[in-house]
Design a protein around this motif. Sequence first.
Motif, PDB file in Angstrom:
ATOM      1  N   ALA A   1       7.534 -10.634  -2.895  1.00  0.00           N
ATOM      2  CA  ALA A   1       6.699 -10.829  -1.689  1.00  0.00           C
ATOM      3  C   ALA A   1       5.916  -9.693  -1.648  1.00  0.00           C
ATOM      4  N   PHE A   2       4.314 -10.107  -1.533  1.00  0.00           N
ATOM      5  CA  PHE A   2       3.374  -9.304  -1.275  1.00  0.00           C
ATOM      6  C   PHE A   2       2.837  -9.204   0.102  1.00  0.00           C
ATOM      7  N   LEU A   3       2.993  -8.021   0.562  1.00  0.00           N
ATOM      8  CA  LEU A   3       2.891  -7.816   2.050  1.00  0.00           C
ATOM      9  C   LEU A   3       2.148  -6.725   2.464  1.00  0.00           C
ATOM     10  N   LEU A   4       0.807  -6.959   3.081  1.00  0.00           N
ATOM     11  CA  LEU A   4      -0.055  -5.728   3.723  1.00  0.00           C
ATOM     12  C   LEU A   4       0.635  -5.676   5.123  1.00  0.00           C
ATOM     13  N   ALA A   5       1.437  -4.833   5.436  1.00  0.00           N
ATOM     14  CA  ALA A   5       2.369  -4.748   6.643  1.00  0.00           C
ATOM     15  C   ALA A   5       1.919  -3.721   7.407  1.00  0.00           C
ATOM     16  N   PHE A   6       0.641  -3.168   7.169  1.00  0.00           N
ATOM     17  CA  PHE A   6       0.321  -2.052   7.939  1.00  0.00           C
ATOM     18  C   PHE A   6       0.056  -2.250   9.498  1.00  0.00           C
ATOM     19  N   ALA A   7      -0.636  -3.473   9.757  1.00  0.00           N
ATOM     20  CA  ALA A   7      -0.725  -3.721  11.190  1.00  0.00           C
ATOM     21  C   ALA A   7       0.380  -4.038  12.027  1.00  0.00           C
ATOM     22  N   ARG A   8       1.574  -4.143  11.496  1.00  0.00           N
ATOM     23  CA  ARG A   8       2.872  -4.055  12.186  1.00  0.00           C
ATOM     24  C   ARG A   8       3.358  -2.736  12.688  1.00  0.00           C
ATOM     25  N   ILE A   9       2.666  -1.640  12.035  1.00  0.00           N
ATOM     26  CA  ILE A   9       2.786  -0.330  12.744  1.00  0.00           C
ATOM     27  C   ILE A   9       1.647   0.348  13.364  1.00  0.00           C
ATOM     28  N   GLY A  10       0.559  -0.477  13.534  1.00  0.00           N
ATOM     29  CA  GLY A  10      -0.601  -0.202  14.059  1.00  0.00           C
ATOM     30  C   GLY A  10      -1.548   0.515  13.345  1.00  0.00           C
TER      31      GLY A  10
END
Length: 257
Positions: A126-135
Motif C-alpha cells: 500500500a503506497f500512501l502519501l499520508a502527510f495531509a492526514r496530519i496537516g
Amino acid sequence: MTHGLDTDLHDGVLRITLNRPAQLNALTGEMADRLAEILEQAAHQDDVRVVLVAGAGGSFSSGADLSGENAHEDFDVTALDRANRIIRAVVALPKPCVAAVGGVAAGVGCSAALACDLVVAAESAAFLLAFARIGLMPDGGATTTAAAAVGRARAMRMALLAEPLSGREAYDAGLASHLVPDAELDETVAKITRRLAAGPPLAYAATKKAVNAATLHQLEGALERERTGQTILLRTADVAEGMRAFAEKRRPRFTGS
C-alpha cells in the motif's frame, strides 16, 4: 548496529532492512541518519554492486516515527533534512537501488521507495502519501518522484486525498517496476538483485545518471520547496492537532490556523 536497522552484504548485494515491525518500521531519527550514512558509504564500496532496501515483518515503512503525546514538539526541520539526505543518497548512488515493498509504504517511507531505481511491490503493498492526514505536505522529494511516475492528476490525488494505492494500482500507475504475489516477493527480489550484481556497473551508473537527469531534474528544487513548506506548516495549529489526533487514533479537526 543501529537499533531498528540491519545490514547484510552478500555476493555484491547490500541488504538494508528496516527492522521495527511492531511500529511498522517507522523511522526514528537515529535510523534515518544511519540509513543515509550507509547509502552514502555504499557509493564508495567496490564490493557493493547493488543496494536493496526492505522492511521486516510484512511492512516496508510507515514513515517517520510520530509516536508520543507531543510528537509535534519534537518533529522539526531536522526530520526534513534527514529525509532529504536519504533521498539524495539514493538518487546519487552510482549503483542500482531496489526497494522491496510488502505491506505499507507511507509518508517518508513511500518517498524513499519512490526514489529507488526499481520498486518490487507485493500485492499486499500500500503506497500512501499520508502527510495531509496530519496537516503536512509531501516531502522526501515525493512532489517530484510521484508526479514523474504517475502524472500530475494522480499525484495530486495521492497527495491531497491521501488515498493508498495497492500494489496492483501502483504497478498499473507506474509507481512500481514489478508486481508479485506476496509469497514470491523474496524470491523475485533475490533474482533481480543477483542479476544486477552480475551486471555491468559502469553501464548501470551511466544509465541511472542519464535517466535521473531526464526525469528528476527538478528534484533538488522540490526538496527545497518541500523543506520550506513543511517548515512553515510545522508551526501551525493544524499540524499540532493532526499529530495529536494521530497519537489518539481519532479524526483531526483542522481549522486552517
